[in-house]
Design an enzyme around this catalytic site. Structure first.
Site, PDB file in Angstrom:
ATOM      1  N   CYS A  63       0.905  -1.059  -0.611  1.00 33.87           N
ATOM      2  CA  CYS A  63      -0.170   0.002  -0.044  1.00 33.87           C
ATOM      3  C   CYS A  63       1.395   1.114   0.231  1.00 33.87           C
ATOM      4  CB  CYS A  63      -1.081  -0.142   1.243  1.00 33.87           C
ATOM      5  SG  CYS A  63      -1.630   1.775   1.462  1.00 33.87           S
ATOM      6  N   CYS A 107       0.543   4.988   6.579  1.00 26.05           N
ATOM      7  CA  CYS A 107      -0.282   4.943   7.929  1.00 26.05           C
ATOM      8  C   CYS A 107       0.996   3.944   9.155  1.00 26.05           C
ATOM      9  CB  CYS A 107      -1.085   3.960   7.705  1.00 26.05           C
ATOM     10  SG  CYS A 107      -1.959   4.523   6.894  1.00 26.05           S
ATOM     11  N   CYS A 165       0.705   0.580  10.208  1.00 28.30           N
ATOM     12  CA  CYS A 165      -0.046  -0.813   9.681  1.00 28.30           C
ATOM     13  C   CYS A 165       0.903  -1.055   8.888  1.00 28.30           C
ATOM     14  CB  CYS A 165      -0.474  -0.099   8.630  1.00 28.30           C
ATOM     15  SG  CYS A 165      -1.991  -1.516   7.733  1.00 28.30           S
ATOM     16  N   CYS A 181     -16.276  -8.954   5.621  1.00 32.88           N
ATOM     17  CA  CYS A 181     -15.645  -8.188   5.324  1.00 32.88           C
ATOM     18  C   CYS A 181     -14.390  -7.781   4.504  1.00 32.88           C
ATOM     19  CB  CYS A 181     -15.251  -7.127   6.762  1.00 32.88           C
ATOM     20  SG  CYS A 181     -14.501  -5.682   6.457  1.00 32.88           S
ATOM     21  N   CYS A 185     -19.213  -6.634   3.724  1.00 27.86           N
ATOM     22  CA  CYS A 185     -19.034  -4.917   4.477  1.00 27.86           C
ATOM     23  C   CYS A 185     -17.059  -4.747   3.379  1.00 27.86           C
ATOM     24  CB  CYS A 185     -18.852  -4.475   5.514  1.00 27.86           C
ATOM     25  SG  CYS A 185     -17.406  -4.085   5.749  1.00 27.86           S
ATOM     26  N   CYS A 223     -19.742   1.999   8.402  1.00 28.56           N
ATOM     27  CA  CYS A 223     -18.925   1.455   9.560  1.00 28.56           C
ATOM     28  C   CYS A 223     -17.305   2.832  10.000  1.00 28.56           C
ATOM     29  CB  CYS A 223     -18.424   0.110   9.293  1.00 28.56           C
ATOM     30  SG  CYS A 223     -17.628  -0.329  10.543  1.00 28.56           S
ATOM     31  N   ARG A 248     -17.601  -2.040  17.972  1.00 26.43           N
ATOM     32  CA  ARG A 248     -17.556  -3.541  17.286  1.00 26.43           C
ATOM     33  C   ARG A 248     -15.933  -3.149  18.399  1.00 26.43           C
ATOM     34  NH1 ARG A 248     -16.856  -4.256  12.538  1.00 26.43           N
ATOM     35  NH2 ARG A 248     -18.924  -5.094  12.873  1.00 26.43           N
TER      36      ARG A 248
HETATM   37  N1  SAM Z   1      -6.463   0.441   3.187  1.00 24.11           N
HETATM   38  C1  SAM Z   1      -8.170   0.714   3.567  1.00 24.11           C
HETATM   39  C2  SAM Z   1      -7.975   1.896   5.083  1.00 24.11           C
HETATM   40  O1  SAM Z   1      -6.880   1.991   5.683  1.00 24.11           O
HETATM   41  O2  SAM Z   1      -8.821   2.407   5.284  1.00 24.11           O
HETATM   42  C3  SAM Z   1      -8.619  -0.161   4.293  1.00 24.11           C
HETATM   43  C4  SAM Z   1      -7.731  -1.675   5.387  1.00 24.11           C
HETATM   44  S1  SAM Z   1      -7.365  -0.556   6.461  1.00 24.11           S
HETATM   45  C5  SAM Z   1      -5.858  -1.913   6.918  1.00 24.11           C
HETATM   46  C6  SAM Z   1      -8.321  -0.669   7.840  1.00 24.11           C
HETATM   47  C7  SAM Z   1      -8.700  -0.530   9.383  1.00 24.11           C
HETATM   48  O3  SAM Z   1      -7.450  -1.232   9.933  1.00 24.11           O
HETATM   49  C8  SAM Z   1      -7.385   0.818   9.277  1.00 24.11           C
HETATM   50  O4  SAM Z   1      -7.776   1.998   9.536  1.00 24.11           O
HETATM   51  C9  SAM Z   1      -7.149   0.644  10.456  1.00 24.11           C
HETATM   52  O5  SAM Z   1      -7.499   1.303  11.448  1.00 24.11           O
HETATM   53  C10 SAM Z   1      -7.238  -0.375  11.314  1.00 24.11           C
HETATM   54  N2  SAM Z   1      -5.442  -1.427  11.390  1.00 24.11           N
HETATM   55  C11 SAM Z   1      -4.925  -1.917  10.929  1.00 24.11           C
HETATM   56  N3  SAM Z   1      -3.708  -2.274  11.160  1.00 24.11           N
HETATM   57  C12 SAM Z   1      -3.246  -2.033  12.339  1.00 24.11           C
HETATM   58  C13 SAM Z   1      -3.128  -2.807  13.691  1.00 24.11           C
HETATM   59  N4  SAM Z   1      -1.878  -3.376  13.582  1.00 24.11           N
HETATM   60  N5  SAM Z   1      -3.857  -2.343  14.800  1.00 24.11           N
HETATM   61  C14 SAM Z   1      -4.960  -2.169  14.986  1.00 24.11           C
HETATM   62  N6  SAM Z   1      -5.915  -1.412  14.323  1.00 24.11           N
HETATM   63  C15 SAM Z   1      -4.992  -1.617  12.434  1.00 24.11           C
HETATM   64  C1  DTB Z   2     -11.203  -2.306  11.506  1.00 26.10           C
HETATM   65  O1  DTB Z   2     -11.801  -1.469  12.190  1.00 26.10           O
HETATM   66  N1  DTB Z   2     -10.017  -3.088  12.171  1.00 26.10           N
HETATM   67  C2  DTB Z   2     -10.057  -4.294  10.883  1.00 26.10           C
HETATM   68  C3  DTB Z   2     -11.219  -4.135   9.886  1.00 26.10           C
HETATM   69  N2  DTB Z   2     -11.787  -2.816  10.092  1.00 26.10           N
HETATM   70  C4  DTB Z   2     -10.970  -4.159   8.455  1.00 26.10           C
HETATM   71  C5  DTB Z   2      -8.888  -4.267  10.509  1.00 26.10           C
HETATM   72  C6  DTB Z   2      -7.976  -4.514  11.702  1.00 26.10           C
HETATM   73  C7  DTB Z   2      -6.833  -5.204  11.101  1.00 26.10           C
HETATM   74  C8  DTB Z   2      -5.196  -5.234  12.266  1.00 26.10           C
HETATM   75  C9  DTB Z   2      -3.795  -5.646  11.954  1.00 26.10           C
HETATM   76  C10 DTB Z   2      -3.927  -6.704  10.876  1.00 26.10           C
HETATM   77  O2  DTB Z   2      -4.292  -8.071  11.124  1.00 26.10           O
HETATM   78  O3  DTB Z   2      -3.039  -6.341   9.545  1.00 26.10           O
HETATM   79 FE1  SF4 Z   3      -2.551   1.623   3.166  1.00 25.51          FE
HETATM   80 FE2  SF4 Z   3      -2.800  -0.359   6.033  1.00 25.51          FE
HETATM   81 FE3  SF4 Z   3      -2.635   2.481   5.941  1.00 25.51          FE
HETATM   82 FE4  SF4 Z   3      -5.284   1.063   5.011  1.00 25.51          FE
HETATM   83  S1  SF4 Z   3      -4.233   1.337   6.530  1.00 25.51           S
HETATM   84  S2  SF4 Z   3      -4.220   2.897   3.929  1.00 25.51           S
HETATM   85  S3  SF4 Z   3      -3.192  -1.026   3.779  1.00 25.51           S
HETATM   86  S4  SF4 Z   3      -0.975   1.432   5.360  1.00 25.51           S
END
Ligand code: SAM
Ligand code: DTB
Ligand code: SF4
Length: 332
Positions: free
Chosen positions: A67, A71, A74, A111, A142, A202, A274
């Protein structure tokens, strides 16, 4: 303000929904004595929901890693040095198999998450096929695909998508400390497009990224003061990922998470709150406190997107010990 229909189980009419929360209001909730806060949250919860039922969503990463966003939490950002192997959009058949298994395990919603800044239109067409196939299995759908244009939100609505997940993640003020490749306003714009297209919103947060109590009050206020409350509010606890800037963030005192769950319940009484990422690191007792504070939804299954969720049997055992049952899909 919107009037609530009185709940048949409660003789007194429920109070109007508020969209005029101040930071001071939210902070006062977060700082209440714990027992008072939980009592009010549980009382409000019972006016709107069956307190012994929980909604279960399953998650599938349909496009993992690579990506371009930065973030800081992530595993899937190209800018971070995690061990995730990037891949392309997976095949429809894989999605159908995962959704079928999730349904058999009791999930009511499926989802699909993609590591995109925003989806391209041809990729979106393929995701739409996935949404249609998952709905045909009798599951709510979702998707979380990054930023959307108004036209893309309308295409998703027309495909039958029930919910779109797009988290604000943190407060407007703290946002730039975590993500620099998009703005907080970009997030709000997509949420507006989703709501205006008629898709359930959501949207939630991540806790434990070093934010202050005031940041938490600010994020809750943003969620609760939208033109409509989100129908679903995920509260994620940071899962620290090796190779990300947040990998060494100290763990959150779990009572602070419970407080945010309770405040979210009080401020957005009809939303599904949630308990999301981070459950693997929580004790059964901490999760039970979150349910008492008004959390009534969780991610089911052994995998989140790139990290583990619940060990096999753990959730079923916990729900049984608490006398909590899983909700059926509502709209199909
Ligand atoms: N790329 C899209 C976005 O950012 O909206 C969708 C996927 S992204 C992984 C969805 C959500 O997962 C993020 O907005 C964040 O709130 C959550 N998330 C990702 N990595 C995480 C982590 N290490 N711990 C907790 N929540 C996480
Ligand atoms: C949300 O609020 N949490 C989920 C889902 N929506 C997409 C994602 C959590 C991701 C946790 C870290 C991972 O598994 O990479
Ligand atoms: Fe990309 Fe992860 Fe950020 Fe979603 S949360 S935009 S997957 S870097």
């Amino acid at each position: 303000m919107t009037d609530l229909t009185p709940n048949p189980q409660s003789p007194a009419p429920a109070p109007a929904l508020r969209m005029d929360w101040t930071i001071a209001d939210a902070l006062a909730l977060l700082n209440r004595p714990f027992n008072d806060l939980l009592f009010e949250a549980q009382s409000i919860h019972r006016q709107h929901f069956d307190p012994n039922e929980i909604q279960a969503s399953a998650l599938l990463s349909i496009k993992t890693g690579g990506c371009p966003e930065d973030c800081g939490y992530c595993a899937q950002s190209m800018k971070n040095d995690s061990s995730v192997d990037p891949g392309g959009l997976i095949a429809l058949q894989e999605v159908i198999e995962a959704a079928t298994a999730a349904k058999a395990q009791g999930a009511s919603r499926f989802c699909m998450g993609a590591a995109w800044r925003r989806p391209g239109n041809s990729s979106l067409s393929r995701v739409i096929e996935m949404i249609e196939a998952v709905r045909a299995l009798g599951l709510e759908t979702c998707a979380t695909l990054g930023m959307l244009t108004p036209d893309q939100a309308t295409r998703l609505k027309d495909s039958g998508l029930d919910y779109y997940n797009h988290n604000i993640d943190t407060s407007p003020e703290y946002y730039a400390k975590i993500i620099t490749t998009r703005t907080f306003q970009d997030r709000l714009d997509t949420l507006n497009h989703v709501r205006e297209a008629g898709i359930n919103v959501c949207s939630g947060v991540i806790l434990g990224m070093g934010e202050s109590f005031e940041d938490r009050a600010k994020m809750l206020r943003v969620l609760a003061n939208q033109p409509e409350h989100p129908q679903s509010v995920p509260i994620n606890l940071l899962v620290p990922i090796k190779g990300t800037p947040l990998e060494n963030t100290p763990p959150l005192d779990i009572f602070e998470l419970v407080r945010v769950v309770a405040a979210a319940r009080i401020m957005m009484p009809r939303a599904y709150v949630r308990l999301s990422a981070g459950r693997e690191a929580m004790s059964d007792e901490a999760q039970a406190l979150c349910f008492l504070a008004g959390a009534n939804s969780f991610f089911h299954g052994e995998q989140l997107l790139t990290t583990p969720n619940a060990k096999p049997g753990r959730d079923a055992g916990l729900l049984k010990r608490l006398g909590v049952t899983l909700e059926k899909p509502s709209n199909l």
